[in-house]
Design an enzyme around this catalytic site. Structure first.
Site, PDB file in Angstrom:
ATOM      1  N   THR A 144       0.869  -1.181   0.000  1.00 26.02           N
ATOM      2  CA  THR A 144       0.000   0.000   0.000  1.00 26.02           C
ATOM      3  C   THR A 144       0.901   1.226   0.000  1.00 26.02           C
ATOM      4  OG1 THR A 144      -1.737  -1.130   1.209  1.00 26.02           O
ATOM      5  CG2 THR A 144      -1.772   1.275   1.251  1.00 26.02           C
ATOM      6  N   LYS A 203      -7.600   1.226  -1.995  1.00 28.32           N
ATOM      7  CA  LYS A 203      -7.041   0.753  -0.720  1.00 28.32           C
ATOM      8  C   LYS A 203      -7.093   1.872   0.318  1.00 28.32           C
ATOM      9  CE  LYS A 203      -4.966  -1.605   2.460  1.00 28.32           C
ATOM     10  NZ  LYS A 203      -3.674  -2.275   2.444  1.00 28.32           N
ATOM     11  N   LYS A 219       0.684   5.141   8.447  1.00 27.78           N
ATOM     12  CA  LYS A 219       1.246   5.481   7.137  1.00 27.78           C
ATOM     13  C   LYS A 219       0.127   5.573   6.091  1.00 27.78           C
ATOM     14  CE  LYS A 219       2.454   2.162   4.627  1.00 27.78           C
ATOM     15  NZ  LYS A 219       1.863   1.333   3.530  1.00 27.78           N
TER      16      LYS A 219
END
Lengths: 298, 298
Positions: free
Chosen positions: B96, B171, B239
């Site tokens: 990701t 995502k 993150k």
């Protein structure tokens, strides 16, 4: 079959009372709005003129009402259920109201020998219609067991969670989870929409992994098709979040996410969306986006 | 069977590479931490010394790395995969990372005739081990279809969501939904805990109605048993939320819930919980509760 009185025939109460009637219970019904009683009367339910009359005509009284003052009035008020009920009868409040008010009402009923349960539900209109509600029940275990057959007509997950008021507390936990859930769906859709992603594909894949939820599967598609009709109304979710925050305050507990969700639903109310479904939260968020970003997501 | 190179054998990469190996693919593996390669080497995978070597030894290179700079370095850096890959080979990034960096990398690879997909996943360690991941794929439809057999070894919901970078964008939508989801579970549990409710009963009933979610079912019980080991680490969720907020900022899109969740995960990091699972968010919330309320929920 025991005789069941049912007070409050709104979006939730209507299908719930119908299921009980169709399961063979003799029903007595009451709603402030007479027209809401008609479908049940035409199927054989009897009408009552007051909560007192409902209670005197039935063995179990179920209430499904908007908020604490409504339940207090219907149960304890003049011509309230408490006046018509007596020793051995049971009052089951399936509304979502304050756990504290629930305990007050339970205390008054218990003094008169009336049995009492709080049994709020989750699953919305869909769950009420499909008789797949989750039911979280507070009160004495023996009273819970006596009334399990009634709950089994209405829901599929039925859990006795503790003494009086605990059903309500668990329901407020449920609303905290649901409130954050719909905000997550709204923000995910806004990000996808603004980035040009196909929303149905996004929901399909998000709804199959760690993001899977009732909210993604049931309210996500409604947002995509701009269907804001209620299942569960903004004003009721807002009322429930208020109860959750009141309870949290009384416990000196900060709930930052719940406070934010409450504020955003208040914004939805300011946009006139009180009687829309909770998925209309996205309209308030879009307005926020337009004023801050100068662009519309749609 | 095509030869598959796999770079990045962490919590997710390890079981994913193992599934591919056990499905009959000839595998070449690489991780900065040599010991992580051993279980795969002992099952017959070959070791490579650099991403370039992985690419020259395989037809398809899969990367599963922490963040954008790692993927950029492994794919485009000195001795990067781009040096060993050539026309007709394929690079699939299942990490990701930033949608923007994904498009930059895709552009460089495409210039050399290398095919490319971004295919981030959801479902965490549980989903990786059970091969039930959701996989959201960006890139050319034809390249997606060529590589579908690989994805089918790893996941159960596999959706082509658009051109390069769109897998990453979806995502990030997923992480917005998941971040709000775990905050909801944490706040629901805090309210129940402080009010004295049995947490397992609460989760049982909330998880069966409109509050049902992967988060309630999978992370709720971990919180109740105070199991904070990662599935998915706080620092990686943090993150991802940073990437989601960067993307939202570039689109002039306010995401108030996501901003709050990001801030609260930052608080979790301040409490030293970087390498715990995202369910450890509750520890930061409990600290907030203790400092504001003077009482501990546990």
């Amino acid at each position: 079959m025991r005789k069941v009185g049912f007070i409050g025939l709104g979006i939730m109460g209507q299908p719930m009372a119908t299921h009980l009637l169709e399961s063979g219970y003799e029903m007595v019904v009451l709603d402030r709005v007479a027209s809401r009683m008609e479908p049940l009367l035409s199927q054989g339910a009897k009408a009552a003129g007051s909560p007192k009359e409902v209670a005197s005509m039935s063995e179990v009284v179920v209430t499904m009402l908007p908020n604490s003052p409504d339940v207090r009035e219907v149960v304890l008020g003049a011509r309230g259920a408490i006046e018509g009920a007596g020793t051995g009868k049971t009052v089951i409040d399936m509304s979502t109201i304050s756990p504290e008010v629930t305990r007050e009402i339970a205390s008054e009923l218990t003094k008169k020998g009336i049995k009492v349960l709080d049994a709020p539900v989750s699953g919305g209109e869909l769950g009420a219609k499909a008789a797949t509600l989750s039911i979280m029940v507070g009160g004495e275990k023996g009273v819970f067991e006596e009334n399990l057959p009634i709950f089994q007509v209405l829901g599929k997950k039925i859990v006795h969670v503790g003494p009086s008021g605990f059903g309500q507390t668990v329901k407020l936990c449920n609303q905290v989870v649901c409130g954050m859930g719909i905000l997550g769906v709204c923000e995910g859709i806004m990000l996808a929409s603004r980035a040009g992603v196909d929303l149905e594909k996004m929901l399909e894949v998000v709804g199959a992994g760690a993001g899977a939820s009732w909210m993604v599967s049931n309210l996500g598609p409604k947002i995509v098709s701009r269907d804001f009709e209620p299942g569960f109304m903004v004003k009721l979710q807002q009322k429930d979040l208020g109860l959750a925050l009141d309870t949290a305050r009384s416990l000196s507990l900060p709930l930052p996410g719940t406070s934010l969700v409450d504020a955003l639903f208040r914004s939805a109310e300011a946009h006139g969306l009180q009687e829309k479904g909770t998925q209309a939260l996205i309209v308030a968020l879009e307005a926020l986006a337009a004023s801050e970003g100068g662009k519309r997501g749609h």
